[in-house]
Write a protein that holds these residues in place. Structure first.
Motif, PDB file in Angstrom:
ATOM      1  N   ALA A 174       1.411   7.019  17.978  1.00  0.00           N
ATOM      2  CA  ALA A 174       2.653   7.781  17.912  1.00  0.00           C
ATOM      3  C   ALA A 174       2.746   8.502  16.573  1.00  0.00           C
ATOM      4  O   ALA A 174       2.109   8.110  15.587  1.00  0.00           O
ATOM      5  CB  ALA A 174       3.864   6.863  18.099  1.00  0.00           C
ATOM      6  N   TYR A 175       3.534   9.562  16.552  1.00  0.00           N
ATOM      7  CA  TYR A 175       3.815  10.313  15.319  1.00  0.00           C
ATOM      8  C   TYR A 175       5.324  10.449  15.209  1.00  0.00           C
ATOM      9  O   TYR A 175       5.989  10.871  16.156  1.00  0.00           O
ATOM     10  CB  TYR A 175       3.157  11.685  15.360  1.00  0.00           C
ATOM     11  CG  TYR A 175       3.414  12.534  14.130  1.00  0.00           C
ATOM     12  CD1 TYR A 175       2.785  12.240  12.924  1.00  0.00           C
ATOM     13  CD2 TYR A 175       4.282  13.623  14.184  1.00  0.00           C
ATOM     14  CE1 TYR A 175       3.015  13.012  11.802  1.00  0.00           C
ATOM     15  CE2 TYR A 175       4.506  14.403  13.067  1.00  0.00           C
ATOM     16  CZ  TYR A 175       3.877  14.096  11.878  1.00  0.00           C
ATOM     17  OH  TYR A 175       4.104  14.854  10.762  1.00  0.00           O
ATOM     18  N   ARG A 176       5.885  10.058  14.048  1.00  0.00           N
ATOM     19  CA  ARG A 176       7.330  10.035  13.917  1.00  0.00           C
ATOM     20  C   ARG A 176       7.787  10.758  12.660  1.00  0.00           C
ATOM     21  O   ARG A 176       7.206  10.579  11.582  1.00  0.00           O
ATOM     22  CB  ARG A 176       7.849   8.598  13.915  1.00  0.00           C
ATOM     23  CG  ARG A 176       9.363   8.496  13.891  1.00  0.00           C
ATOM     24  CD  ARG A 176       9.850   7.138  14.331  1.00  0.00           C
ATOM     25  NE  ARG A 176       9.422   6.079  13.439  1.00  0.00           N
ATOM     26  CZ  ARG A 176       9.756   4.802  13.625  1.00  0.00           C
ATOM     27  NH1 ARG A 176      10.472   4.459  14.679  1.00  0.00           N
ATOM     28  NH2 ARG A 176       9.342   3.878  12.779  1.00  0.00           N
ATOM     29  N   GLY A 227       8.189  12.066  24.427  1.00  0.00           N
ATOM     30  CA  GLY A 227       8.891  12.779  23.367  1.00  0.00           C
ATOM     31  C   GLY A 227      10.291  12.209  23.250  1.00  0.00           C
ATOM     32  O   GLY A 227      10.978  12.029  24.259  1.00  0.00           O
ATOM     33  N   GLN A 228      10.735  11.894  22.030  1.00  0.00           N
ATOM     34  CA  GLN A 228      12.008  11.206  21.853  1.00  0.00           C
ATOM     35  C   GLN A 228      12.765  11.725  20.636  1.00  0.00           C
ATOM     36  O   GLN A 228      12.172  12.046  19.606  1.00  0.00           O
ATOM     37  CB  GLN A 228      11.760   9.703  21.692  1.00  0.00           C
ATOM     38  CG  GLN A 228      13.012   8.864  21.460  1.00  0.00           C
ATOM     39  CD  GLN A 228      12.700   7.386  21.426  1.00  0.00           C
ATOM     40  OE1 GLN A 228      12.296   6.808  22.434  1.00  0.00           O
ATOM     41  NE2 GLN A 228      12.869   6.773  20.269  1.00  0.00           N
ATOM     42  N   TYR A 229      14.102  11.812  20.780  1.00  0.00           N
ATOM     43  CA  TYR A 229      14.984  12.205  19.675  1.00  0.00           C
ATOM     44  C   TYR A 229      16.093  11.175  19.546  1.00  0.00           C
ATOM     45  O   TYR A 229      16.674  10.735  20.546  1.00  0.00           O
ATOM     46  CB  TYR A 229      15.606  13.575  19.938  1.00  0.00           C
ATOM     47  CG  TYR A 229      16.800  13.872  19.044  1.00  0.00           C
ATOM     48  CD1 TYR A 229      16.621  14.255  17.716  1.00  0.00           C
ATOM     49  CD2 TYR A 229      18.106  13.758  19.537  1.00  0.00           C
ATOM     50  CE1 TYR A 229      17.711  14.522  16.898  1.00  0.00           C
ATOM     51  CE2 TYR A 229      19.198  14.027  18.726  1.00  0.00           C
ATOM     52  CZ  TYR A 229      18.996  14.399  17.406  1.00  0.00           C
ATOM     53  OH  TYR A 229      20.069  14.654  16.596  1.00  0.00           O
ATOM     54  N   TYR A 271      12.481  11.858  15.214  1.00  0.00           N
ATOM     55  CA  TYR A 271      11.701  12.445  16.307  1.00  0.00           C
ATOM     56  C   TYR A 271      10.396  11.665  16.450  1.00  0.00           C
ATOM     57  O   TYR A 271       9.721  11.383  15.454  1.00  0.00           O
ATOM     58  CB  TYR A 271      11.393  13.907  16.025  1.00  0.00           C
ATOM     59  CG  TYR A 271      12.606  14.718  15.625  1.00  0.00           C
ATOM     60  CD1 TYR A 271      13.322  15.434  16.566  1.00  0.00           C
ATOM     61  CD2 TYR A 271      13.024  14.764  14.300  1.00  0.00           C
ATOM     62  CE1 TYR A 271      14.428  16.189  16.211  1.00  0.00           C
ATOM     63  CE2 TYR A 271      14.136  15.504  13.927  1.00  0.00           C
ATOM     64  CZ  TYR A 271      14.838  16.215  14.879  1.00  0.00           C
ATOM     65  OH  TYR A 271      15.936  16.946  14.513  1.00  0.00           O
ATOM     66  N   ALA A 324       6.723  11.298  18.952  1.00  0.00           N
ATOM     67  CA  ALA A 324       5.841  11.765  20.026  1.00  0.00           C
ATOM     68  C   ALA A 324       4.727  10.744  20.188  1.00  0.00           C
ATOM     69  O   ALA A 324       4.179  10.243  19.198  1.00  0.00           O
ATOM     70  CB  ALA A 324       5.261  13.136  19.701  1.00  0.00           C
ATOM     71  N   SER A 325       4.417  10.414  21.428  1.00  0.00           N
ATOM     72  CA  SER A 325       3.395   9.399  21.680  1.00  0.00           C
ATOM     73  C   SER A 325       2.664   9.716  22.969  1.00  0.00           C
ATOM     74  O   SER A 325       3.167  10.435  23.845  1.00  0.00           O
ATOM     75  CB  SER A 325       4.037   8.005  21.764  1.00  0.00           C
ATOM     76  OG  SER A 325       3.075   7.015  22.081  1.00  0.00           O
ATOM     77  N   ALA A 374       2.818  10.390  28.353  1.00  0.00           N
ATOM     78  CA  ALA A 374       3.192  11.127  27.156  1.00  0.00           C
ATOM     79  C   ALA A 374       4.673  10.850  26.926  1.00  0.00           C
ATOM     80  O   ALA A 374       5.409  10.526  27.860  1.00  0.00           O
ATOM     81  CB  ALA A 374       2.939  12.624  27.312  1.00  0.00           C
ATOM     82  N   ARG A 399      15.177  11.271  25.683  1.00  0.00           N
ATOM     83  CA  ARG A 399      13.749  10.971  25.847  1.00  0.00           C
ATOM     84  C   ARG A 399      13.223  11.638  27.115  1.00  0.00           C
ATOM     85  O   ARG A 399      13.894  11.689  28.132  1.00  0.00           O
ATOM     86  CB  ARG A 399      13.542   9.455  25.941  1.00  0.00           C
ATOM     87  CG  ARG A 399      12.119   9.047  26.263  1.00  0.00           C
ATOM     88  CD  ARG A 399      12.001   7.540  26.426  1.00  0.00           C
ATOM     89  NE  ARG A 399      12.115   6.872  25.152  1.00  0.00           N
ATOM     90  CZ  ARG A 399      12.783   5.746  24.941  1.00  0.00           C
ATOM     91  NH1 ARG A 399      13.439   5.193  25.937  1.00  0.00           N
ATOM     92  NH2 ARG A 399      12.809   5.186  23.760  1.00  0.00           N
ATOM     93  N   GLU A 434       9.581  11.508  29.421  1.00  0.00           N
ATOM     94  CA  GLU A 434       8.285  10.838  29.587  1.00  0.00           C
ATOM     95  C   GLU A 434       7.642  11.229  30.913  1.00  0.00           C
ATOM     96  O   GLU A 434       8.101  10.810  31.978  1.00  0.00           O
ATOM     97  CB  GLU A 434       8.430   9.315  29.538  1.00  0.00           C
ATOM     98  CG  GLU A 434       7.082   8.607  29.703  1.00  0.00           C
ATOM     99  CD  GLU A 434       7.197   7.098  29.744  1.00  0.00           C
ATOM    100  OE1 GLU A 434       6.208   6.443  30.113  1.00  0.00           O
ATOM    101  OE2 GLU A 434       8.278   6.583  29.433  1.00  0.00           O
TER     102      GLU A 434
END
Length: 318
Positions: free
Chosen positions: A213-215, A174-176, A188, A190-191, A172, A157, A159
């Protein structure tokens, strides 16, 4: 270096006061005691010594008032200069400078009716600027039981957040994630959104944040799914004593702190909840016990909704 400059400035003040006419009426022993206290750079010690001098030399209160007034002016100037130097250092720091963080590692092995081995490792790195803060987080859990891999989970992650004013900031994220035993090879997210620092004391910190968020999820059966969601988080750290800390930190998934992260959409809600208790062993090393709950309201076929994991680890600050 800044502490040395501050001590030097205060020591210089002591020499100036020693040679000043205002000290002429003070006994040499009292004057030497005040100068020695000023030379240490310890503000508490200076004020204590001057208070004692007032008690033993009440007739010299006016002179002692002048000494402490001059000391306060010099101290304020030294602190302002140190703060300005620190700000300049932060503003001119390179990309790989001013990072701090925590590394964590734990392992276990059992023999007898079953043979289990497992490791958990985590890393959190922070870079604090004037208005910006960057946080990198990584975690790996791996376990084998009776020669079969039973847990293989990865998380990374990043941030950044930016302070708008006072206690309000924007973030912001971003995460995997990868966990084939929960049914996905990659997830994945993104927020971005807004956060608020409720408490920001040395011993108690609490912040909340929320945003859209978008996943994207890639399942082990070959399916792929993209959805719009929402993210909510709570970060909490409480220094119970100098050596004992309770953590419940949103987005701190690498367990330098506990975490509670909820990502919600109309089809599937996931919750990562990690509560930890840290006990300091030394200034750089601490032991940690944590309990994690991972909830997925609509898991893939064959997977259960809730996973829990207890960890005992060592943490090294760098």
């Amino acid at each position: 270096m800044k502490i040395a400059r501050l001590a030097g400035a205060i020591a210089a003040l002591g020499l100036a006061l020693q040679s000043g006419a205002a000290l002429a009426a003070l006994p040499e022993s009292v004057r030497a005691m005040i100068d020695a206290a000023i030379a240490t750079g310890d503000e508490t010690k200076v004020r204590t010594v001057i208070d004692l001098a007032r008690t033993t030399n009440p007739a010299d209160s006016a002179e002692l008032d002048a000494i402490i007034a001059a000391y306060d002016v010099q101290l304020a100037e030294a602190k302002a200069a140190a703060a300005a130097a620190k700000e300049q250092e932060v503003r001119t720091a390179g990309l790989f400078e001013n990072w701090s963080g925590k590394g964590e590692f734990g392992a276990f092995r059992a023999t007898g009716n079953s043979f289990n081995t497992g490791i958990t490792a985590g890393l959190t790195a922070d870079r604090q600027g004037i208005d910006w803060r960057h946080r990198l987080t990584a975690r790996v859990d791996y376990q084998r039981a009776n020669g079969v891999t039973t847990r293989e989970q990865f998380l990374a992650r990043y941030e950044p957040n930016f302070n708008l004013s006072g206690n309000v900031y924007v973030y912001a994220l971003g995460q995997y994630e990868r966990d084939r035993f929960q049914g996905f090879l990659g997830r994945y997210a993104a927020s971005g959104g807004i956060g608020y620092q409720v408490f920001n004391a040395d011993d108690l910190k609490l912040s909340v944040k929320a945003g859209p968020a978008y996943r994207v999820t890639e399942f082990t059966d070959g399916r792929s799914e993209s959805r719009i969601a929402g993210l909510a988080g709570v970060d909490f750290d409480w220094n119970i004593t100098k050596r004992l800390t309770l953590t419940q930190d949103t987005n701190a998934v690498a367990e330098t702190g506990g975490s509670a992260v909820a990502i919600i959409d109309s089809r599937n809600t996931t919750l990562d909840l990690i509560t930890g208790l840290n006990a300091a062993i030394s200034s750089k090393l601490s032991a940690r016990f944590s309990y994690a709950v991972e909830y997925d309201s609509n898991p893939p076929p064959g997977a259960v909704q809730t996973d829990t994991l207890s960890r005992v680890t060592l943490i090294y600050d760098f």
